[in-house]
Scaffold this motif. Sequence first.
Motif, PDB file in Angstrom:
ATOM      1  N   PHE A  23       0.835  -1.199   0.000  1.00 61.88           N
ATOM      2  CA  PHE A  23       0.000   0.000   0.000  1.00 61.88           C
ATOM      3  C   PHE A  23       0.870   1.249   0.000  1.00 61.88           C
ATOM      4  O   PHE A  23       0.667   2.151  -0.783  1.00 61.88           O
ATOM      5  CB  PHE A  23      -0.903  -0.045   1.229  1.00 61.88           C
ATOM      6  CG  PHE A  23      -1.807   1.137   1.385  1.00 61.88           C
ATOM      7  CD1 PHE A  23      -1.513   2.135   2.293  1.00 61.88           C
ATOM      8  CD2 PHE A  23      -2.953   1.243   0.630  1.00 61.88           C
ATOM      9  CE1 PHE A  23      -2.345   3.212   2.455  1.00 61.88           C
ATOM     10  CE2 PHE A  23      -3.795   2.312   0.787  1.00 61.88           C
ATOM     11  CZ  PHE A  23      -3.496   3.304   1.698  1.00 61.88           C
ATOM     12  N   TYR A  24       1.858   1.278   0.866  1.00 59.34           N
ATOM     13  CA  TYR A  24       2.709   2.456   0.952  1.00 59.34           C
ATOM     14  C   TYR A  24       3.649   2.587  -0.246  1.00 59.34           C
ATOM     15  O   TYR A  24       3.941   3.680  -0.673  1.00 59.34           O
ATOM     16  CB  TYR A  24       3.490   2.477   2.266  1.00 59.34           C
ATOM     17  CG  TYR A  24       2.589   2.765   3.432  1.00 59.34           C
ATOM     18  CD1 TYR A  24       1.936   3.980   3.522  1.00 59.34           C
ATOM     19  CD2 TYR A  24       2.350   1.827   4.417  1.00 59.34           C
ATOM     20  CE1 TYR A  24       1.087   4.263   4.569  1.00 59.34           C
ATOM     21  CE2 TYR A  24       1.488   2.103   5.468  1.00 59.34           C
ATOM     22  CZ  TYR A  24       0.862   3.321   5.537  1.00 59.34           C
ATOM     23  OH  TYR A  24       0.019   3.582   6.563  1.00 59.34           O
ATOM     24  N   ILE A  25       4.107   1.490  -0.790  1.00 62.67           N
ATOM     25  CA  ILE A  25       4.921   1.562  -2.002  1.00 62.67           C
ATOM     26  C   ILE A  25       4.101   2.179  -3.127  1.00 62.67           C
ATOM     27  O   ILE A  25       4.580   2.994  -3.887  1.00 62.67           O
ATOM     28  CB  ILE A  25       5.458   0.170  -2.389  1.00 62.67           C
ATOM     29  CG1 ILE A  25       6.503  -0.275  -1.379  1.00 62.67           C
ATOM     30  CG2 ILE A  25       6.039   0.179  -3.800  1.00 62.67           C
ATOM     31  CD1 ILE A  25       6.936  -1.712  -1.530  1.00 62.67           C
ATOM     32  N   GLY A  26       2.819   1.809  -3.233  1.00 60.20           N
ATOM     33  CA  GLY A  26       1.940   2.370  -4.251  1.00 60.20           C
ATOM     34  C   GLY A  26       1.740   3.860  -4.068  1.00 60.20           C
ATOM     35  O   GLY A  26       1.764   4.625  -5.025  1.00 60.20           O
ATOM     36  N   ASN A  27       1.539   4.293  -2.834  1.00 60.19           N
ATOM     37  CA  ASN A  27       1.368   5.715  -2.574  1.00 60.19           C
ATOM     38  C   ASN A  27       2.615   6.506  -2.952  1.00 60.19           C
ATOM     39  O   ASN A  27       2.520   7.586  -3.539  1.00 60.19           O
ATOM     40  CB  ASN A  27       1.045   5.958  -1.102  1.00 60.19           C
ATOM     41  CG  ASN A  27      -0.368   5.592  -0.754  1.00 60.19           C
ATOM     42  OD1 ASN A  27      -1.217   5.448  -1.618  1.00 60.19           O
ATOM     43  ND2 ASN A  27      -0.620   5.431   0.527  1.00 60.19           N
ATOM     44  N   GLU A  28       3.781   5.992  -2.617  1.00 61.08           N
ATOM     45  CA  GLU A  28       5.026   6.695  -2.945  1.00 61.08           C
ATOM     46  C   GLU A  28       5.203   6.790  -4.459  1.00 61.08           C
ATOM     47  O   GLU A  28       5.621   7.824  -4.980  1.00 61.08           O
ATOM     48  CB  GLU A  28       6.230   6.001  -2.301  1.00 61.08           C
ATOM     49  CG  GLU A  28       7.540   6.719  -2.526  1.00 61.08           C
ATOM     50  CD  GLU A  28       7.575   8.138  -1.967  1.00 61.08           C
ATOM     51  OE1 GLU A  28       8.292   8.967  -2.546  1.00 61.08           O
ATOM     52  OE2 GLU A  28       6.896   8.421  -0.948  1.00 61.08           O
ATOM     53  N   PHE A  29       4.866   5.727  -5.159  1.00 61.29           N
ATOM     54  CA  PHE A  29       4.973   5.724  -6.614  1.00 61.29           C
ATOM     55  C   PHE A  29       4.042   6.771  -7.228  1.00 61.29           C
ATOM     56  O   PHE A  29       4.450   7.547  -8.104  1.00 61.29           O
ATOM     57  CB  PHE A  29       4.640   4.330  -7.151  1.00 61.29           C
ATOM     58  CG  PHE A  29       4.743   4.222  -8.640  1.00 61.29           C
ATOM     59  CD1 PHE A  29       5.972   4.233  -9.275  1.00 61.29           C
ATOM     60  CD2 PHE A  29       3.602   4.113  -9.417  1.00 61.29           C
ATOM     61  CE1 PHE A  29       6.074   4.136 -10.656  1.00 61.29           C
ATOM     62  CE2 PHE A  29       3.683   4.018 -10.794  1.00 61.29           C
ATOM     63  CZ  PHE A  29       4.922   4.029 -11.409  1.00 61.29           C
ATOM     64  N   ILE A  30       2.806   6.836  -6.758  1.00 56.59           N
ATOM     65  CA  ILE A  30       1.862   7.830  -7.280  1.00 56.59           C
ATOM     66  C   ILE A  30       2.325   9.236  -6.920  1.00 56.59           C
ATOM     67  O   ILE A  30       2.219  10.164  -7.719  1.00 56.59           O
ATOM     68  CB  ILE A  30       0.440   7.549  -6.773  1.00 56.59           C
ATOM     69  CG1 ILE A  30      -0.055   6.232  -7.367  1.00 56.59           C
ATOM     70  CG2 ILE A  30      -0.507   8.687  -7.143  1.00 56.59           C
ATOM     71  CD1 ILE A  30      -1.356   5.742  -6.783  1.00 56.59           C
ATOM     72  N   HIS A  31       2.855   9.405  -5.715  1.00 52.88           N
ATOM     73  CA  HIS A  31       3.405  10.710  -5.327  1.00 52.88           C
ATOM     74  C   HIS A  31       4.507  11.140  -6.295  1.00 52.88           C
ATOM     75  O   HIS A  31       4.524  12.280  -6.768  1.00 52.88           O
ATOM     76  CB  HIS A  31       3.955  10.646  -3.902  1.00 52.88           C
ATOM     77  CG  HIS A  31       4.858  11.789  -3.552  1.00 52.88           C
ATOM     78  ND1 HIS A  31       4.393  13.071  -3.399  1.00 52.88           N
ATOM     79  CD2 HIS A  31       6.203  11.838  -3.377  1.00 52.88           C
ATOM     80  CE1 HIS A  31       5.427  13.864  -3.122  1.00 52.88           C
ATOM     81  NE2 HIS A  31       6.524  13.141  -3.104  1.00 52.88           N
ATOM     82  N   GLN A  32       5.420  10.214  -6.616  1.00 51.20           N
ATOM     83  CA  GLN A  32       6.504  10.544  -7.535  1.00 51.20           C
ATOM     84  C   GLN A  32       5.969  10.888  -8.923  1.00 51.20           C
ATOM     85  O   GLN A  32       6.466  11.808  -9.581  1.00 51.20           O
ATOM     86  CB  GLN A  32       7.496   9.378  -7.634  1.00 51.20           C
ATOM     87  CG  GLN A  32       8.278   9.128  -6.364  1.00 51.20           C
ATOM     88  CD  GLN A  32       9.157  10.303  -5.982  1.00 51.20           C
ATOM     89  OE1 GLN A  32       9.710  10.983  -6.835  1.00 51.20           O
ATOM     90  NE2 GLN A  32       9.269  10.547  -4.693  1.00 51.20           N
ATOM     91  N   LEU A  33       4.967  10.161  -9.380  1.00 52.98           N
ATOM     92  CA  LEU A  33       4.378  10.454 -10.693  1.00 52.98           C
ATOM     93  C   LEU A  33       3.744  11.839 -10.738  1.00 52.98           C
ATOM     94  O   LEU A  33       3.887  12.566 -11.713  1.00 52.98           O
ATOM     95  CB  LEU A  33       3.319   9.407 -11.056  1.00 52.98           C
ATOM     96  CG  LEU A  33       3.811   8.041 -11.476  1.00 52.98           C
ATOM     97  CD1 LEU A  33       2.632   7.094 -11.656  1.00 52.98           C
ATOM     98  CD2 LEU A  33       4.613   8.124 -12.766  1.00 52.98           C
ATOM     99  N   THR A  34       3.047  12.206  -9.672  1.00 57.98           N
ATOM    100  CA  THR A  34       2.335  13.484  -9.694  1.00 57.98           C
ATOM    101  C   THR A  34       3.227  14.668  -9.362  1.00 57.98           C
ATOM    102  O   THR A  34       3.120  15.718  -9.994  1.00 57.98           O
ATOM    103  CB  THR A  34       1.132  13.478  -8.728  1.00 57.98           C
ATOM    104  OG1 THR A  34       1.581  13.269  -7.390  1.00 57.98           O
ATOM    105  CG2 THR A  34       0.127  12.417  -9.110  1.00 57.98           C
ATOM    106  N   MET A  35       4.106  14.532  -8.392  1.00 55.04           N
ATOM    107  CA  MET A  35       4.886  15.688  -7.944  1.00 55.04           C
ATOM    108  C   MET A  35       6.197  15.860  -8.707  1.00 55.04           C
ATOM    109  O   MET A  35       6.604  16.964  -8.994  1.00 55.04           O
ATOM    110  CB  MET A  35       5.162  15.587  -6.444  1.00 55.04           C
ATOM    111  CG  MET A  35       3.901  15.529  -5.600  1.00 55.04           C
ATOM    112  SD  MET A  35       2.802  16.953  -5.802  1.00 55.04           S
ATOM    113  CE  MET A  35       3.716  18.176  -4.897  1.00 55.04           C
TER     114      MET A  35
END
Length: 73
Positions: A8-20
């Motif tokens: 779950f947290y790996i997914g959130n970090e990945f999406i954060h990197q994609l967006t920011m």
Amino acid sequence: MSWCFSVFYIGNEFIHQLTMTLGYTHLKIELLNFDGGYGYAEYDFNVENELNQYRIYAAWKTGNTDGMIVKFI
């Protein structure tokens, strides 16, 4: 920590990197029900970092889902 939460947290970090970092900030959601009803909504969004608990910010851009979401649930 269980395997589920670590993914779950790996997914959130990945999406954060994609967006920011990479600037991918467009989200389109398409809905289709069994009666053939179709709707979509488009958003501008970003996901904060772990320090900010991966908070999501979204702003509606366009779509045709006015009142249709209830029909899809």
